[in-house]
Design an enzyme around this catalytic site. Structure first.
Site, PDB file in Angstrom:
ATOM      1  N   LYS A 111       0.808  -1.223   0.000  1.00 50.26           N
ATOM      2  CA  LYS A 111       0.000   0.000   0.000  1.00 50.26           C
ATOM      3  C   LYS A 111       0.838   1.269   0.000  1.00 50.26           C
ATOM      4  O   LYS A 111       0.348   2.339  -0.372  1.00 50.26           O
ATOM      5  CB  LYS A 111      -0.981  -0.001   1.183  1.00 50.26           C
ATOM      6  N   LYS A 194      -5.923  -9.553  -6.657  1.00 48.85           N
ATOM      7  CA  LYS A 194      -7.057  -9.819  -5.764  1.00 48.85           C
ATOM      8  C   LYS A 194      -8.236  -8.887  -6.061  1.00 48.85           C
ATOM      9  O   LYS A 194      -8.031  -7.706  -6.319  1.00 48.85           O
ATOM     10  CB  LYS A 194      -6.580  -9.588  -4.322  1.00 48.85           C
ATOM     11  N   LYS A 197     -11.999  -3.794  -3.085  1.00 49.45           N
ATOM     12  CA  LYS A 197     -12.978  -2.716  -3.095  1.00 49.45           C
ATOM     13  C   LYS A 197     -12.354  -1.389  -3.470  1.00 49.45           C
ATOM     14  O   LYS A 197     -13.031  -0.464  -3.863  1.00 49.45           O
ATOM     15  CB  LYS A 197     -13.695  -2.623  -1.751  1.00 49.45           C
TER      16      LYS A 197
HETATM   17  P1  ATP Z   1      -9.456  -4.513  -0.111  1.00 47.66           P
HETATM   18  O1  ATP Z   1      -8.206  -4.982  -0.783  1.00 47.66           O
HETATM   19  O2  ATP Z   1     -10.684  -4.841  -0.904  1.00 47.66           O
HETATM   20  O3  ATP Z   1      -9.398  -3.077   0.343  1.00 47.66           O
HETATM   21  P2  ATP Z   1      -8.673  -5.812   2.290  1.00 47.66           P
HETATM   22  O4  ATP Z   1      -8.277  -7.229   2.148  1.00 47.66           O
HETATM   23  O5  ATP Z   1      -7.585  -4.816   2.386  1.00 47.66           O
HETATM   24  O6  ATP Z   1      -9.685  -5.418   1.150  1.00 47.66           O
HETATM   25  P3  ATP Z   1     -10.885  -5.917   4.076  1.00 47.66           P
HETATM   26  O7  ATP Z   1     -11.871  -5.369   3.135  1.00 47.66           O
HETATM   27  O8  ATP Z   1     -10.922  -5.418   5.443  1.00 47.66           O
HETATM   28  O9  ATP Z   1      -9.440  -5.621   3.594  1.00 47.66           O
HETATM   29  O10 ATP Z   1     -10.996  -7.497   4.061  1.00 47.66           O
HETATM   30  C1  ATP Z   1     -11.828  -8.164   4.969  1.00 47.66           C
HETATM   31  C2  ATP Z   1     -11.645  -9.621   4.862  1.00 47.66           C
HETATM   32  O11 ATP Z   1     -12.071 -10.072   3.594  1.00 47.66           O
HETATM   33  C3  ATP Z   1     -10.184 -10.045   5.027  1.00 47.66           C
HETATM   34  O12 ATP Z   1     -10.120 -11.231   5.763  1.00 47.66           O
HETATM   35  C4  ATP Z   1      -9.738 -10.228   3.623  1.00 47.66           C
HETATM   36  O13 ATP Z   1      -8.647 -11.075   3.481  1.00 47.66           O
HETATM   37  C5  ATP Z   1     -11.006 -10.774   2.977  1.00 47.66           C
HETATM   38  N1  ATP Z   1     -11.001 -10.438   1.571  1.00 47.66           N
HETATM   39  C6  ATP Z   1     -10.926  -9.220   1.002  1.00 47.66           C
HETATM   40  N2  ATP Z   1     -10.855  -9.318  -0.325  1.00 47.66           N
HETATM   41  C7  ATP Z   1     -10.901 -10.644  -0.619  1.00 47.66           C
HETATM   42  C8  ATP Z   1     -10.860 -11.402  -1.820  1.00 47.66           C
HETATM   43  N3  ATP Z   1     -10.756 -10.821  -2.996  1.00 47.66           N
HETATM   44  N4  ATP Z   1     -10.917 -12.743  -1.731  1.00 47.66           N
HETATM   45  C9  ATP Z   1     -11.030 -13.365  -0.550  1.00 47.66           C
HETATM   46  N5  ATP Z   1     -11.065 -12.725   0.631  1.00 47.66           N
HETATM   47  C10 ATP Z   1     -10.997 -11.378   0.603  1.00 47.66           C
END
Ligand code: ATP
Ligand code: LTN
Length: 329
Positions: A111, A194, A197
């Site tokens: 990040k 991945k 959001k």
């Molecule tokens: P993003 O990258 O979308 O901002 P993140 O992983 O940084 O998401 P959160 O949105 O807080 O953070 O993720 C919440 C939970 O959902 C975590 O356990 C994360 O690993 C899981 N998660 C997020 N995106 C995915 C994905 N594409 N596939 C599977 N699990 C996910």
């Protein structure tokens, strides 16, 4: 009963990656664990979101958790920022964590990459320590997270062990629980990345509250390869493998069975079936969500959750401050 704890940051809309990688596990596990699930709104501040949008997202997120099947009778649901004992513990743990270990965190490296240090907040750097506090303050036994968060739970274990050795047994050592399949749902337009959001291209992400016809179109135009064979092979066929994973998780069919069932199907036919499953899921969640979001149901759930969570968290935070010798705890 063993204790489960997890959270999701409300920095955007929830998508099917969250549903498959996180929410379904909370729902399954709430039956057999004393569960604490919270909206990690303090974590979202690390990237300075728009306050109005953040507020809306927090409420939406709770609504979606409930619509997906989180049961407030089984799961204590609350907002992290309303429980002041989390940051209280976090400061104590920051003073017992090291720059070196935090700079090795992959999420931080990703990040902050390509950014001027002036635009990377200190919060982004100390993010994993607040996460450690979230976990340790409840003596959580298990922490279900997506694969990318495993490293943070491992850091949490190290921080806890170090603290216990230095100040006497205080924290339980938690275990990460990473789902075997679906831990990493990939972007539909770029299956090497991945689903996220915070993605600039929303065509690669299926949001749980989005228009169903739009979601179907996204599945139908997902990037695949040109050999038209429905086979799970992440290295060589990341796009089709991702669709197989999504289908397999939504139907509870294992990957071998999915491959077999679609052995003679075209990509178009398979995508239609995946789109049907996504449609069913979104329809179900959205119908429930539209009911839940009315009135003060969400506020009542959060009030109740906070009351329970605060009681436990306060005790642990006070114990830690007492052990550290600050104040008159
Ligand atoms: P993003 O990258 O979308 O901002 P993140 O992983 O940084 O998401 P959160 O949105 O807080 O953070 O993720 C919440 C939970 O959902 C975590 O356990 C994360 O690993 C899981 N998660 C997020 N995106 C995915 C994905 N594409 N596939 C599977 N699990 C996910
Ligand atoms: N960083 C996590 C969200 C989170 C969390 C936690 C998860 C914050 N605190 C404690 C589990 C336990 C993420 O999923 N991005």
């Amino acid at each position: 009963m063993k204790r489960l704890l997890s959270g999701i940051t409300p920095t955007g809309e929830l998508h099917i990656g969250h549903y498959i990688g996180a929410i379904t596990h909370f729902i399954e596990m709430q039956k057999s664990y004393e569960s604490f699930v919270f909206v990690a709104d303090l974590h979202s501040l690390t990237v300075n979101p728009d306050p109005k949008e953040l507020k809306e997202n927090i409420r939406k997120m709770v609504g979606v958790y409930l619509a997906c099947g989180l049961d407030p009778k089984q799961t204590c649901l609350f907002n992290q920022s309303e429980n002041i004992y989390h940051p209280m513990l976090s400061w104590a743990l920051e003073c017992n964590s090291y720059m070196g270990e935090l700079s090795r965190m992959t999420q931080y490296k990703e990040k902050s990459q390509n950014k001027q240090s002036e635009s990377v907040t200190c919060g982004l750097f100390t993010y994993p320590v607040l996460m450690a506090s979230d976990i340790l303050i409840y003596d959580a036994d298990v922490v279900p997270v997506g694969g990318d968060q495993k490293q943070h739970v491992e850091l949490t274990r190290n921080i806890a062990e170090r603290f216990n050795n230095k100040y006497g047994t205080t924290f339980k050592i938690p275990n990460p629980v990473i789902a075997e399949s679906g831990a990493r749902i990939m972007d539909l337009q770029n299956p090497n990345k991945k689903m996220s959001k915070s993605d600039e291209n929303p065509k690669g992400v299926i949001f749980l509250l989005e228009d169903i016809q739009k979601a179907r179109k996204k599945i139908m135009s997902a990037v695949t390869d040109s050999d038209n064979v429905i086979k799970y092979d992440v290295a060589n066929k990341p796009g089709i493998s991702n669709l197989i994973t999504i289908y397999s998780c939504l139907t509870n069919e294992n990957i071998d069975n999915v491959e077999e069932a679609f052995a003679n199907a075209s990509y178009g036919e398979f995508k239609t079936k995946v789109a049907d499953e996504v449609e069913k899921l979104l329809q179900n969640i959205q119908t429930k969500y539209n009911e839940i979001i009315k009135g003060d149901y969400i506020d009542n759930v959060l009030d109740e959750g906070l009351k329970r969570a605060e009681k436990i968290a306060k005790e642990k935070a006070y114990d830690v401050y007492k052990k550290l010798g600050v104040g008159r705890y």
